[in-house]
Structure formats: C-alpha cells, structure tokens
Design an enzyme around this catalytic site. Sequence first.
Site: not given
Length: 293
Positions: A36, A82, A159, A177
């Site tokens: 995404i 990271d 999320s 989330k």
Amino acid sequence: MAPSPYVAPVASSTAVFRDDIFKGKVLFCTGGGSGIGKGMTETVMRHGASAVIIGRNLERLTAASQELSQKTGEVCIPAQADVRKPESLRDAVKKAIERFGRIDFVICGAAGNFLAPISGLSENAFRTVIEIDTIGTYNTVKATLPHIRASKGSYIHISATLHYQGTPYQAHVSSAKAAVDALSRVIAMEEGPHGVRSNVLAPGYTMGTEGLSKLYPKGKNPNDDEKMARPLGRYTEIQDVANATVFLFSDAALYITGQIIPIDGSVVGSSLVPYPQAVLDPASVQKMLKGKL
Ligand code: COA
C-alpha cells in the site's frame, strides 16, 4: 451472500485531480518499498511530488525507488531505516532534507503482521508489532515534525479496520492500530495551530498485499468468497487508498484533520461478519500458524 450486481470501478486519481497539484512538494513514506505504501507513493508522485521511501531492506527499496522514478518521471530516493530505531529515522530525514530541502507530506505506513491467537502470542511477538506500528509511528512523527511544521504539511497514518470489531488472531495488530488512531487525533489537536494536519486511512482487506496473503489462502480470491460482505461488490484495491491519499494531501482537504477514514466499501459497517476464509476456517488457520500455537 449472492454476488453483488454492482462492482465499483477503480478510478485513476489523475482522472479526478490535476496532475501537477503536488509540484515542488516532497513525500516521506515509511513502508514505501512495497504494498500500500508503494502504491500511495506512486500516485502522489504522479501529481508532481518527489519522494523518499523508507524501509529495512535497501535492495528492495532501491529497486522500488528506481521503478517509481521511471513510472512517474519524478525523483524518488531510498533511505534505509528501521522505524523502531529513532536514530535511523533521523538519518533518513537528514537524507531527505539534504536532497530536497523540505518535507511536505508524511505517510506512516511501516507495519508488521501475522496471524496468532493470544494464547500463542509471546511477549516478544506482541511487543514487536507494537514497536513497529505504534512506536514506529511515534518515532516517524518525532523525526519529521519540525519539517512538517515548517512546510505546514500533513500526516497520513495507515491503520486498519480490524480493531473496529473483535478480529480473531489479531490482538497485537488491533492494539497497535487503535493506538495509531489515537495518536493521530492528538497530533491533529496539538499541531493544528501550527498549520499541521493529521489523518488516518484505514484500508480493509486490500488485494495484492502481503497482509492479505497472510490472512487468505494462496490462490484464493476473497472477491469470490460468499461468506464475506462486500456492499460495493469487491474488496479494497491499493489504488482506492492512493486516491484518498491524494485527496487528503491536496488543498481540497485543508479543513480536514483528526479524521479516521475507512477505505473498505463499508465492509466493517455490514451485518455479515467480514472475516476472511482463513479466519473462519479453523483447519486453514492451523495450517497457516505452522505450529506457532
Ligand atoms: N505467530 C506467532 N508469533 C510470531 C509469528 C507468528 N506467525 N511470526 C513472528 N512471531 C514472533 C516471533 O516468534 C518472535 O517472538 P519470540 O522471540 O517470542 O519467538 C517475535 O514475533 C518477533 O519475530 P521476529 O521474526 O524475530 O521479528 P522481526 O522484527 O524480524 O519481524 C515482523 C517481525 C512482524 C515484521 C515479521 O513477521 C514480518 O516480516 N512481517 C512482514 C511484514 C508484514 O506482514 N507486512 C504486512 C503488514 S499488514
């Protein structure tokens, strides 16, 4: 559920928004090397922005940034970091500023996921996902905030819809989330007076992503699963999330902040339990957990 007589088309954002609305703007996207995040980055670049994509795997990032530059004609550079390590993120921000001099948009997209029941979820497993998703988002916001204040820019946090109900085997991600949603609302309140906006996009089950491949048996398509609700006839495509990103970063959304927008065709609002087949079918769960119970 009978197949829907209507299947929503997937629009291209360039058919809706002018293709130069982000000219001169710079995007900083964690998790931008794949899935995404990569799709969001490509679409924002198609509207004129340059981009820095951040991830752990430099080889994958370098290939993705070359592909994104080639496809869009804009500049994309990789920065290895990271999100669990604030120093590495600060270095990535430094690289972005040295190269472009500014950051206008930030996507907090880095995330980790696997299926595990709470009974089989070790302290380290739970902590790992909280560290990547929640603390990683905090670290990204802290590292970029001075630059976002300077540009009166905008945050989008990725999320999920898992935690708007109880989703089995997702205690770690649901907790992580939920915290991301909360963090974004507070950022919107505190940073609004500095001209900074913060919103959340919550994709549903998204086709072609690593996340979905973990929830869904290989070779099967959730769009063919009759047990699952899909009021608009299909599940989320990466382009659906990318189009919402263009809207939220654009001047069309200058008065929208502190919001959580599910991009799921109302699947979480439906009366059918929208669990993927893998979650509904215990035999398939056992197979996927591979002895982790
Ligand atoms: N079930 C239960 N526990 C699991 C697990 C699974 N399927 N996969 C990992 N864990 C546990 C590990 O056993 C370890 O805990 P332990 O030390 O008690 O054994 C802990 O999680 C950390 O795992 P590790 O592999 O050492 O961490 P990592 O930092 O290398 O990677 C993830 C963790 C989550 C990032 C990794 O699973 C991953 O690479 N996921 C791909 C990213 C992804 O899913 N993206 C889609 C997001 S929607």
